[in-house]
Design an enzyme around this catalytic site. Structure first.
Site, PDB file in Angstrom:
ATOM      1  N   SER A  93       1.075  -0.536  -0.456  1.00  0.00           N
ATOM      2  CA  SER A  93       0.277   0.028   0.012  1.00  0.00           C
ATOM      3  C   SER A  93       0.669   1.792   0.222  1.00  0.00           C
ATOM      4  CB  SER A  93      -0.687  -0.138   1.329  1.00  0.00           C
ATOM      5  OG  SER A  93       0.399   0.177   2.513  1.00  0.00           O
ATOM      6  N   ASP A  94       0.086   2.490  -0.211  1.00  0.00           N
ATOM      7  CA  ASP A  94       1.074   3.508  -0.685  1.00  0.00           C
ATOM      8  C   ASP A  94      -0.207   5.016   0.054  1.00  0.00           C
ATOM      9  OD1 ASP A  94       3.638   4.841  -0.560  1.00  0.00           O
ATOM     10  OD2 ASP A  94       2.420   6.030  -2.485  1.00  0.00           O
TER      11      ASP A  94
END
Length: 213
Positions: A93-94
């Site tokens: 994720s980011d």
């Protein structure tokens, strides 16, 4: 759900015996513990290069969608140099913060952090967290977003911001703050999942993989 958008999906999620979380973030690690057992792996990518390329690719879109897809591209890239094992689900994720038509990354120094936090006062900004789920023959990419409204500018709120910066907790976070640790008197309201702002939408991830947990 209103605050969730699918970006890309190929294949079908199959039964997995192992989950690998690709991150160095202690906040994501802590939140992932609420879903299932997992192991950790890190991935080194040039996020700034991917951001520049994505912004050029999506230049004809409005800012929000351009930035959201940029975040999604960075998230997917974190899995691009990893050998995908059988019977294993990989999760990356980011998170990005959007304010005044700009992506705000991690602050570099006191002045940078102050300018970011001060820019939120009296306004609403967006936080986007993109997630990539990947197996051997499956990939799913989506993002969640939240709207965050800060209190109006005042001498007291400026002091609160300065005190927060002095804790030195601002430098490893997109947008220079963690919603779980900043003085709550700065926050007027939140629309969306608070875990999106922290950086890992637990409910949405769990919902998508719970069949095999």
């Amino acid at each position: 759900m209103k605050y969730v958008k699918d970006v890309y999906k190929k294949g079908k999620l199959n039964k997995f015996n192992k989950v690998v979380l690709v991150t160095k973030s202690p906040r994501r690690i802590e939140l992932m513990q609420n879903i299932c057992k997992f192991t950790l792996k890190s991935s080194e990518i040039d996020e700034r290069k991917i951001e520049r390329e994505s912004l050029e690719e999506y230049k004809n879109l409005d800012d929000f969608h351009k930035f959201a897809l940029t975040c999604a591209n960075i998230t997917k890239a974190k899995l691009s140099n990893i050998d995908i094992a059988e019977d294993t689900l990989y999760i990356s994720s980011d998170t990005i913060v959007i304010n005044d038509g700009k992506i705000l990354g991690k602050s570099t120094d006191y002045e940078d952090a102050y300018n970011m936090l001060n820019s939120y006062l009296g306004k609403i900004h967006q936080v986007i967290t993109a997630v990539c789920l990947m197996e051997k023959d499956y990939i799913e990419l989506f993002y969640t977003y939240s709207n965050v409204a800060f209190s109006n500018k005042s001498n007291r709120n400026i002091t609160i911001i300065k005190d927060y910066i002095n804790t030195k907790k601002v430098y490893d976070k997109a947008g220079a703050y963690g919603i779980q640790e900043i003085n709550p008197s700065l926050i007027r309201y939140i629309e969306g999942d608070i875990n999106t702002i922290i950086g890992f939408p637990v409910n949405e991830i769990s919902t998508r993989i719970e069949e095999f947990l």
